[in-house]
Design an enzyme around this catalytic site. Structure first.
Site, short mmCIF file in Angstrom:
data_model
loop_
_atom_site.label_atom_id
_atom_site.label_comp_id
_atom_site.label_asym_id
_atom_site.label_seq_id
_atom_site.Cartn_x
_atom_site.Cartn_y
_atom_site.Cartn_z
N ARG A 67 1.42 -29.83 2.34
CA ARG A 67 0.05 -29.29 1.71
C ARG A 67 -0.45 -28.18 2.54
NH1 ARG A 67 -0.06 -34.73 2.17
NH2 ARG A 67 0.37 -35.70 0.18
N LYS A 92 -3.31 -14.04 -2.80
CA LYS A 92 -2.55 -14.30 -3.84
C LYS A 92 -1.14 -14.69 -3.54
CE LYS A 92 -4.86 -12.16 -7.64
NZ LYS A 92 -4.64 -11.06 -8.84
N GLU A 132 -0.43 2.17 -5.96
CA GLU A 132 -1.72 1.25 -5.53
C GLU A 132 -2.71 1.98 -4.91
OE1 GLU A 132 -1.95 -1.55 -7.20
OE2 GLU A 132 0.24 -2.12 -7.57
N LYS A 181 -9.68 -2.79 -0.32
CA LYS A 181 -9.23 -3.96 -1.10
C LYS A 181 -9.75 -5.38 -0.47
CE LYS A 181 -5.77 -6.93 -2.99
NZ LYS A 181 -4.52 -7.27 -3.15
N GLU A 232 -11.20 -13.77 -7.74
CA GLU A 232 -10.89 -12.93 -9.11
C GLU A 232 -11.56 -13.78 -10.45
OE1 GLU A 232 -7.30 -10.95 -9.80
OE2 GLU A 232 -7.38 -11.29 -11.93
N ARG A 244 -13.21 -8.41 -8.69
CA ARG A 244 -12.00 -8.30 -8.31
C ARG A 244 -11.17 -7.63 -9.44
NH1 ARG A 244 -8.32 -12.22 -4.37
NH2 ARG A 244 -6.46 -11.10 -4.23
N ASN A 299 -7.21 -4.30 -11.20
CA ASN A 299 -6.37 -4.12 -12.45
C ASN A 299 -6.31 -2.97 -13.23
OD1 ASN A 299 -5.08 -6.78 -12.28
ND2 ASN A 299 -6.77 -7.73 -12.64
N HIS A 342 -3.32 -1.60 -14.65
CA HIS A 342 -2.40 -2.48 -14.84
C HIS A 342 -2.06 -3.28 -16.44
CE1 HIS A 342 -2.11 -2.22 -10.56
NE2 HIS A 342 -1.64 -3.40 -10.52
N HIS A 365 1.42 -3.10 -16.72
CA HIS A 365 2.21 -4.44 -16.92
C HIS A 365 3.16 -4.37 -18.16
CE1 HIS A 365 -0.59 -6.84 -14.00
NE2 HIS A 365 0.50 -6.78 -13.37
N HIS A 372 7.07 -1.71 -10.59
CA HIS A 372 5.55 -1.94 -10.71
C HIS A 372 4.79 -0.55 -10.52
CE1 HIS A 372 1.87 -4.21 -10.73
NE2 HIS A 372 1.48 -3.91 -9.72
N1 NAD Z 1 0.21 -10.86 -3.86
C1 NAD Z 1 -0.41 -9.86 -4.48
O1 NAD Z 1 -1.68 -9.71 -4.42
C2 NAD Z 1 0.61 -8.91 -4.90
C3 NAD Z 1 -0.09 -7.53 -5.01
C4 NAD Z 1 0.91 -6.60 -5.39
C5 NAD Z 1 2.23 -7.04 -5.65
N2 NAD Z 1 2.54 -8.28 -5.40
C6 NAD Z 1 4.02 -8.55 -5.42
O2 NAD Z 1 4.73 -7.84 -4.67
C7 NAD Z 1 6.17 -7.62 -4.92
C8 NAD Z 1 6.49 -6.14 -4.75
O3 NAD Z 1 6.48 -5.90 -3.33
P1 NAD Z 1 7.46 -4.79 -2.82
O4 NAD Z 1 7.12 -3.43 -3.58
O5 NAD Z 1 6.99 -4.70 -1.20
O6 NAD Z 1 8.91 -5.23 -2.90
P2 NAD Z 1 10.00 -5.82 -2.19
O7 NAD Z 1 9.29 -7.03 -1.48
O8 NAD Z 1 11.15 -6.36 -2.88
O9 NAD Z 1 10.50 -4.62 -1.00
C9 NAD Z 1 11.13 -3.61 -1.57
C10 NAD Z 1 12.56 -3.20 -1.01
O10 NAD Z 1 12.25 -2.70 0.16
C11 NAD Z 1 12.88 -3.23 1.29
N3 NAD Z 1 12.18 -3.01 2.53
C12 NAD Z 1 11.14 -3.71 2.90
N4 NAD Z 1 10.32 -3.41 3.85
C13 NAD Z 1 11.33 -2.21 4.26
C14 NAD Z 1 11.27 -1.17 5.38
N5 NAD Z 1 10.29 -1.43 6.26
N6 NAD Z 1 12.29 -0.33 5.54
C15 NAD Z 1 13.25 -0.47 4.65
N7 NAD Z 1 13.40 -1.12 3.49
C16 NAD Z 1 12.26 -2.16 3.50
C17 NAD Z 1 13.17 -4.82 0.76
O11 NAD Z 1 14.30 -5.18 1.33
C18 NAD Z 1 13.27 -4.51 -0.69
O12 NAD Z 1 14.65 -4.18 -0.97
C19 NAD Z 1 6.18 -8.09 -6.42
O13 NAD Z 1 6.71 -9.25 -6.63
C20 NAD Z 1 4.74 -8.14 -6.84
O14 NAD Z 1 4.40 -9.30 -7.89
C21 NAD Z 1 1.82 -9.19 -5.04
ZN ZN Z 2 -0.42 -3.80 -8.72
#
Ligand code: NAD
Ligand code: ZN
Length: 360
Positions: free
Chosen positions: A121, A143, A185, A227, A237, A241, A245, A248, A252, A264
């Site tokens: 939990r 999130k 972003e 942010k 949101e 917030r 988007n 987006h 999306h 993305h």
């Molecule tokens: N929670 C939120 O508010 C929110 C907001 C935006 C996006 N997201 C989510 O985030 C995700 C995308 O995140 P992302 O773009 O970071 O992708 P990711 O976590 O897949 O990282 C991208 C790639 O970079 C590599 N990597 C990470 N750090 C590294 C480093 N320092 N050096 C070399 N390689 C590295 C990872 O292994 C991966 O292959 C999606 O699932 C999306 O839905 C969430």
């Molecule tokens: Zn985004």
């Protein structure tokens, strides 16, 4: 090191950013009252690069740390992987007070955050973001989610971390595509909220792309602060917030229609550019503002136009926009900007205009 306080009552926490701060995580966790066990959840790529430093830092301050890694990539953001992680946590005999540290990009942050929010939990959660996207966006705001079936982020919960530690130096190993992905972003945040920051990006984009530490630090601090401000005003949101988007609604849909071959960030860049076109056609935005935003998008290595989508694919984009999860009543809600830093939300976009922009 810079500190940004995200004030959310009893859910408040700090974002600490700066170069070379990964080795300080152990002392900061101790300072926050944690002791004993700690679990680092990471992906295979990031494990090789940074898990050792983090483990060492935790060991130095008396923690017994366990590293659990999953393969890199969005495909791991599932209930199935979360299930495997629950088993691993049980094997380590973690307790309610054992912090889970998410070391990696947004995939790890969302997945480990979801696991931390639900295991027993809710156990303490620490974000150690290592991609630009995670440092400026996904690690902030609480999130957490996993994907389910074809739907991204559909199973999740708001769960704020106890601390966010963004070490700028980790960005130096980031592939160029991941830099651009996060920069989309950053541009979005500047465009909706801060003209001064937008001008700063225009001045420094090439320096940022060549991983200039000072510039990247400024960018992460500013984006994170902007942010956080929005999140502080609207944690779950229900209002403001939504402006995050921008880009987006169309983004999306483009991402989904491309079967996620368009990442993305590039999809959001296309979304920003097309949503600006909508605002221009409605006479709400000066064409010169749109040109300026497109200029910065391109300099960040991002696309400002739809790729060669077929008419069928464009129809599908249109269809998805109509069914966007942010739809209220029967009109899709758009976040549009009048000028850089001046944003508004509207449900008054005529479907005909969306069609013209997509097929134009
Ligand atoms: N929670 C939120 O508010 C929110 C907001 C935006 C996006 N997201 C989510 O985030 C995700 C995308 O995140 P992302 O773009 O970071 O992708 P990711 O976590 O897949 O990282 C991208 C790639 O970079 C590599 N990597 C990470 N750090 C590294 C480093 N320092 N050096 C070399 N390689 C590295 C990872 O292994 C991966 O292959 C999606 O699932 C999306 O839905 C969430
Ligand atoms: Zn985004």
């Amino acid at each position: 090191m810079k500190k940004i306080l995200v004030k959310l009552g009893k859910n408040s926490y700090e974002i600490r950013t700066g170069p070379g701060i990964l080795p300080l995580v152990g002392s900061w966790l101790k300072e926050k009252g944690f002791s004993g066990k700690a679990v680092i959840i990471t992906d295979a790529t990031v494990k090789k690069l940074y898990a050792g430093v983090l483990e060492h830092s935790l060991a130095r301050y008396g923690f017994s740390a366990t590293v659990i890694d999953v393969p890199a990539g969005e495909a791991q953001k599932t209930l199935e992987t979360a299930g495997k992680l629950y088993y691993k946590l049980a094997e380590v005999f973690t307790e309610r007070t054992t912090p889970i540290l998410a070391l990696g990009g947004g995939v790890i942050g969302d997945l480990a955050g979801f696991v931390a929010a639900t295991y027993m939990r809710g156990v303490p959660f620490v974000q150690v973001p290592t991609t630009l996207l995670a440092q400026v966006d996904s690690s902030i705001g609480g999130k957490t989610a996993v994907d389910h079936g074809q739907i991204k982020n559909i199973v999740g919960v708001f769960y704020q971390p106890a601390l966010v530690v963004a070490d700028i130096d980790t960005l130096k190993t980031l592939p160029a595509v991941e830099f651009s992905n996060g920069m989309a972003e950053v541009i979005k945040t500047a465009a909706i909220l801060d003209m001064g920051f937008f001008s700063y990006l225009e001045e420094k984009m090439e320096k940022a792309a060549s991983f200039d530490t000072e510039v990247l630090n400024d960018i992460v601090v500013k984006s994170a602060a902007l942010k956080s401000d929005v999140v502080m005003k609207d944690e779950k949101e229900s209002g403001l917030r939504v402006i995050l988007n921008y880009g987006h609604t169309i983004g999306h849909a483009v991402e989904a229609v491309s079967d996620f071959r368009i990442k993305h960030g590039p999809a959001v860049a296309i979304g920003m550019s097309l949503e600006n076109k909508i605002a221009c056609r409605m006479g709400l935005m000066d064409e010169r503002e749109a040109v300026r935003i497109n200029g910065l998008i391109k300099r960040a290595g991002l696309p400002a136009e739809l790729p060669d989508f077929t008419d069928g694919q464009r129809e599908k984009v249109l269809e998805l926009i109509k069914h966007d999860k942010k739809v209220t009543g029967n009109r899709t809600r758009f976040v549009l900007i009048r000028s850089i830093g001046n944003t508004f939300i509207t449900e008054k976009v005529e479907p005909e205009i969306i069609r013209e922009v997509l097929f134009g």
